[in-house]
Design a protein around this motif. Structure first.
Motif, PDB file in Angstrom:
ATOM      1  N   SER A 109       7.622  34.757 -56.126  1.00 25.95           N
ATOM      2  CA  SER A 109       6.826  33.691 -55.533  1.00 25.95           C
ATOM      3  C   SER A 109       8.197  33.204 -54.521  1.00 25.95           C
ATOM      4  CB  SER A 109       6.698  33.074 -57.044  1.00 25.95           C
ATOM      5  OG  SER A 109       6.093  31.985 -56.498  1.00 25.95           O
ATOM      6  N   SER A 110       7.593  31.739 -54.309  1.00 27.45           N
ATOM      7  CA  SER A 110       8.996  30.935 -53.806  1.00 27.45           C
ATOM      8  C   SER A 110       8.879  29.597 -53.811  1.00 27.45           C
ATOM      9  CB  SER A 110       7.973  30.424 -52.113  1.00 27.45           C
ATOM     10  OG  SER A 110       7.100  30.175 -52.387  1.00 27.45           O
ATOM     11  N   GLU A 111       8.361  29.510 -55.667  1.00 26.25           N
ATOM     12  CA  GLU A 111       8.736  28.759 -56.139  1.00 26.25           C
ATOM     13  C   GLU A 111       9.833  29.220 -57.698  1.00 26.25           C
ATOM     14  OE1 GLU A 111       4.751  27.374 -58.634  1.00 26.25           O
ATOM     15  OE2 GLU A 111       4.061  27.771 -56.084  1.00 26.25           O
ATOM     16  N   GLN A 131      12.453  34.250 -49.784  1.00 26.64           N
ATOM     17  CA  GLN A 131      11.309  34.652 -50.792  1.00 26.64           C
ATOM     18  C   GLN A 131      11.015  35.775 -50.055  1.00 26.64           C
ATOM     19  OE1 GLN A 131       7.814  34.702 -49.908  1.00 26.64           O
ATOM     20  NE2 GLN A 131       7.599  35.844 -51.006  1.00 26.64           N
ATOM     21  N   GLN A 132      11.000  36.010 -48.628  1.00 30.21           N
ATOM     22  CA  GLN A 132      10.956  37.371 -48.061  1.00 30.21           C
ATOM     23  C   GLN A 132      11.481  37.688 -48.717  1.00 30.21           C
ATOM     24  OE1 GLN A 132      10.347  35.874 -44.283  1.00 30.21           O
ATOM     25  NE2 GLN A 132       9.050  35.611 -44.429  1.00 30.21           N
ATOM     26  N   ASP A 147      12.545  24.331 -46.796  1.00 23.32           N
ATOM     27  CA  ASP A 147      11.615  24.748 -47.195  1.00 23.32           C
ATOM     28  C   ASP A 147      11.371  25.859 -46.620  1.00 23.32           C
ATOM     29  OD1 ASP A 147       8.516  25.290 -48.095  1.00 23.32           O
ATOM     30  OD2 ASP A 147       8.574  25.402 -45.994  1.00 23.32           O
ATOM     31  N   ARG A 148      12.272  26.534 -44.763  1.00 25.42           N
ATOM     32  CA  ARG A 148      12.503  27.057 -44.488  1.00 25.42           C
ATOM     33  C   ARG A 148      13.366  28.583 -44.742  1.00 25.42           C
ATOM     34  NH1 ARG A 148       9.180  27.573 -40.346  1.00 25.42           N
ATOM     35  NH2 ARG A 148       9.926  29.129 -39.573  1.00 25.42           N
ATOM     36  N   TRP A 205      12.672  28.336 -56.434  1.00 24.28           N
ATOM     37  CA  TRP A 205      14.623  29.081 -55.897  1.00 24.28           C
ATOM     38  C   TRP A 205      15.104  27.560 -57.048  1.00 24.28           C
ATOM     39  CZ3 TRP A 205      16.627  32.706 -53.370  1.00 24.28           C
ATOM     40  CH2 TRP A 205      15.979  34.345 -53.712  1.00 24.28           C
ATOM     41  N   VAL A 236      13.797  28.740 -47.561  1.00 21.92           N
ATOM     42  CA  VAL A 236      13.831  29.422 -49.479  1.00 21.92           C
ATOM     43  C   VAL A 236      12.830  30.338 -48.989  1.00 21.92           C
ATOM     44  CG1 VAL A 236      11.658  29.046 -51.072  1.00 21.92           C
ATOM     45  CG2 VAL A 236      14.763  27.196 -51.028  1.00 21.92           C
ATOM     46  N   GLN A 237      11.291  30.192 -47.910  1.00 21.44           N
ATOM     47  CA  GLN A 237      10.459  31.551 -46.998  1.00 21.44           C
ATOM     48  C   GLN A 237      11.533  32.882 -46.904  1.00 21.44           C
ATOM     49  OE1 GLN A 237       7.461  29.408 -44.997  1.00 21.44           O
ATOM     50  NE2 GLN A 237       7.687  27.809 -45.836  1.00 21.44           N
TER      51      GLN A 237
END
Length: 101
Positions: free
Chosen positions: A47-49, A41-42, A34-35, A51, A37-38
């Motif tokens: 979107s972070s969705e 995304q940055q 999760d970290r 991936w 992917v965040q």
């Protein structure tokens, strides 16, 4: 080439520790992903969705109050390659592809 680096100290009271594992808490792999992917995304925006995890290896457990070092760099097809370290131990590594346009 490294795109982004980030350090994160795992909070001792992180809610994931309630189920992983009482008496010997470890950070679940999904929390690490999760970290990552965040962070990806940055870098890429959007979107972070969506991936896709193309590869991941969890190599060493980490727990409460561990300081983790995340590093992301360019991968193939617009993706990213990541690694997570705790001190000199590699905790996880892998690759992600961004959401399809």
């Amino acid at each position: 080439m490294t795109l982004i680096e980030q350090t994160w100290r795992v909070p001792a009271d992180h809610p994931a520790f309630a189920g992983h594992f009482p008496g010997h808490p470890i950070v679940p792999g999904v929390v690490l992903l999760d970290r990552v992917v965040q962070m990806a995304q940055q870098l890429r925006g959007g979107s972070s969705e969506g991936w896709q995890v193309t590869q991941v290896k969890f190599l060493s457990p980490c727990g409460p109050d561990d300081e983790l070092f995340f590093s992301l760099r360019d991968g193939v097809r617009g993706g990213v390659v990541f690694s997570v370290h705790c001190g000199d131990r590699e905790v996880a590594s892998g690759g992600l592809l961004p959401p399809a346009p």
